[in-house]
Design a protein around this motif. Structure first.
Motif, PDB file in Angstrom:
ATOM      1  N   TYR A   1      46.377  23.569  83.990  1.00  0.00           N
ATOM      2  CA  TYR A   1      46.369  24.332  85.240  1.00  0.00           C
ATOM      3  C   TYR A   1      45.440  25.540  85.174  1.00  0.00           C
ATOM      4  O   TYR A   1      45.370  26.317  86.126  1.00  0.00           O
ATOM      5  CB  TYR A   1      47.791  24.804  85.584  1.00  0.00           C
ATOM      6  CG  TYR A   1      48.476  25.571  84.464  1.00  0.00           C
ATOM      7  CD1 TYR A   1      48.298  26.936  84.306  1.00  0.00           C
ATOM      8  CD2 TYR A   1      49.285  24.905  83.554  1.00  0.00           C
ATOM      9  CE1 TYR A   1      48.909  27.627  83.277  1.00  0.00           C
ATOM     10  CE2 TYR A   1      49.912  25.583  82.523  1.00  0.00           C
ATOM     11  CZ  TYR A   1      49.720  26.944  82.389  1.00  0.00           C
ATOM     12  OH  TYR A   1      50.335  27.630  81.361  1.00  0.00           O
TER      13      TYR A   1
ATOM     14  N   HIS B   1      51.596  22.121  81.553  1.00  0.00           N
ATOM     15  CA  HIS B   1      52.816  21.443  81.992  1.00  0.00           C
ATOM     16  C   HIS B   1      52.958  20.159  81.172  1.00  0.00           C
ATOM     17  O   HIS B   1      51.948  19.523  80.822  1.00  0.00           O
ATOM     18  CB  HIS B   1      52.744  21.082  83.472  1.00  0.00           C
ATOM     19  CG  HIS B   1      52.356  22.226  84.363  1.00  0.00           C
ATOM     20  ND1 HIS B   1      53.014  23.440  84.358  1.00  0.00           N
ATOM     21  CD2 HIS B   1      51.374  22.340  85.301  1.00  0.00           C
ATOM     22  CE1 HIS B   1      52.465  24.241  85.251  1.00  0.00           C
ATOM     23  NE2 HIS B   1      51.463  23.601  85.829  1.00  0.00           N
TER      24      HIS B   1
ATOM     25  N   VAL C   1      57.572  22.953  83.200  1.00  0.00           N
ATOM     26  CA  VAL C   1      56.629  23.709  84.021  1.00  0.00           C
ATOM     27  C   VAL C   1      56.373  25.051  83.334  1.00  0.00           C
ATOM     28  O   VAL C   1      57.313  25.792  83.022  1.00  0.00           O
ATOM     29  CB  VAL C   1      57.194  23.939  85.431  1.00  0.00           C
ATOM     30  CG1 VAL C   1      56.236  24.790  86.263  1.00  0.00           C
ATOM     31  CG2 VAL C   1      57.446  22.596  86.117  1.00  0.00           C
TER      32      VAL C   1
ATOM     33  N   THR D   1      49.089  27.160  94.918  1.00  0.00           N
ATOM     34  CA  THR D   1      49.920  26.160  94.248  1.00  0.00           C
ATOM     35  C   THR D   1      49.610  24.809  94.878  1.00  0.00           C
ATOM     36  O   THR D   1      49.232  24.721  96.046  1.00  0.00           O
ATOM     37  CB  THR D   1      51.423  26.475  94.391  1.00  0.00           C
ATOM     38  OG1 THR D   1      51.768  26.563  95.791  1.00  0.00           O
ATOM     39  CG2 THR D   1      51.768  27.780  93.702  1.00  0.00           C
TER      40      THR D   1
ATOM     41  N   PHE E   1      54.023  25.131  91.891  1.00  0.00           N
ATOM     42  CA  PHE E   1      53.123  25.460  90.786  1.00  0.00           C
ATOM     43  C   PHE E   1      51.784  24.769  90.985  1.00  0.00           C
ATOM     44  O   PHE E   1      51.634  23.915  91.865  1.00  0.00           O
ATOM     45  CB  PHE E   1      53.751  25.073  89.436  1.00  0.00           C
ATOM     46  CG  PHE E   1      54.049  23.607  89.277  1.00  0.00           C
ATOM     47  CD1 PHE E   1      53.147  22.766  88.632  1.00  0.00           C
ATOM     48  CD2 PHE E   1      55.235  23.062  89.760  1.00  0.00           C
ATOM     49  CE1 PHE E   1      53.417  21.415  88.484  1.00  0.00           C
ATOM     50  CE2 PHE E   1      55.517  21.707  89.602  1.00  0.00           C
ATOM     51  CZ  PHE E   1      54.610  20.885  88.968  1.00  0.00           C
TER      52      PHE E   1
END
Length: 204
Positions: free
Chosen positions: A38, A97, A106, A147, A174
């Motif tokens: 991410y 994640h 997460v 997100t 997220f």
């Protein structure tokens, strides 16, 4: 006060561990699971911020050279700030994640590590959101102010804030660099868990 100091110390340890893992090109807690990064959306911003900190450090190094005590105090603080910024990005890279057959983990750098059992996930959807308002029972982990995945839970999951305060979470938003693949993979694992067992084979 003691709890705050312990929280800050744990955070520092995680950042330094993340730096070592990043240099070694390894990741934390991904064994036996599928990792989803991410950090891609914030990389340029974090390195630009680190570059500004380096420029400031060099400028203060020159400007304060005639005041030795202040010079060294400011230099230590500036170097620590640079290390902190790079450590935050490293933690985001090495702590992705993680999806396995039991849960979805997460994470957000060294701050958040929330393990959600799959049986407590009611729905998962691909949803791009760029604005987030703090609400009771909701957890928003935005990267670059956005997100891309939303989880609705069947039951509250306990989340502990940076300073140890408990929050009961029913909705999690997220970011994932490849949100479409994460959503498809999570739905596939959830279907496998809820699929009826095959009928027994009768002997001939």
């Amino acid at each position: 006060m003691r709890a705050t100091a312990c929280a800050l110390l744990r955070h520092e340890v995680r950042l330094h561990m993340s730096l070592w893992l990043w240099v070694a090109r390894r990741r934390h807690g991904t064994d036996g699971g599928q990792a989803f990064g991410y950090a891609r959306g914030q990389g340029a911003t974090m390195f630009a911020f680190a570059f500004v900190c380096v420029v400031e450090t060099l400028a203060m190094f020159v400007l304060l050279r005639d005041w030795p005590i202040v010079h060294w105090v400011v230099l230590v603080l500036d170097v620590y700030t640079i290390e902190f910024v790079i450590g935050l990005h490293a933690a985001s890279v090495v702590r992705p994640h993680v999806l396995n057959s039991r849960s979805l983990r997460v994470r957000y750098a060294a701050h958040v590590d929330l393990d959600i059992p799959l049986e407590e996930i009611a729905t998962v959807r691909r949803e791009l959101r760029t604005t987030h308002r703090r609400a009771e029972g909701e957890l928003d982990l935005a990267i670059g102010s956005q997100t891309t995945v939303t989880l609705k839970l069947t039951e509250p999951v306990a989340h502990f804030t940076f300073l140890g305060r408990r929050r009961d979470i029913r909705l999690v938003r997220f970011h994932a660099d490849d949100a479409d693949t994460l959503v498809r993979s999570l739905r596939a694992v959830m279907r496998e868990r809820t699929a009826p067992p095959p009928p027994p084979v009768r002997p001939a």
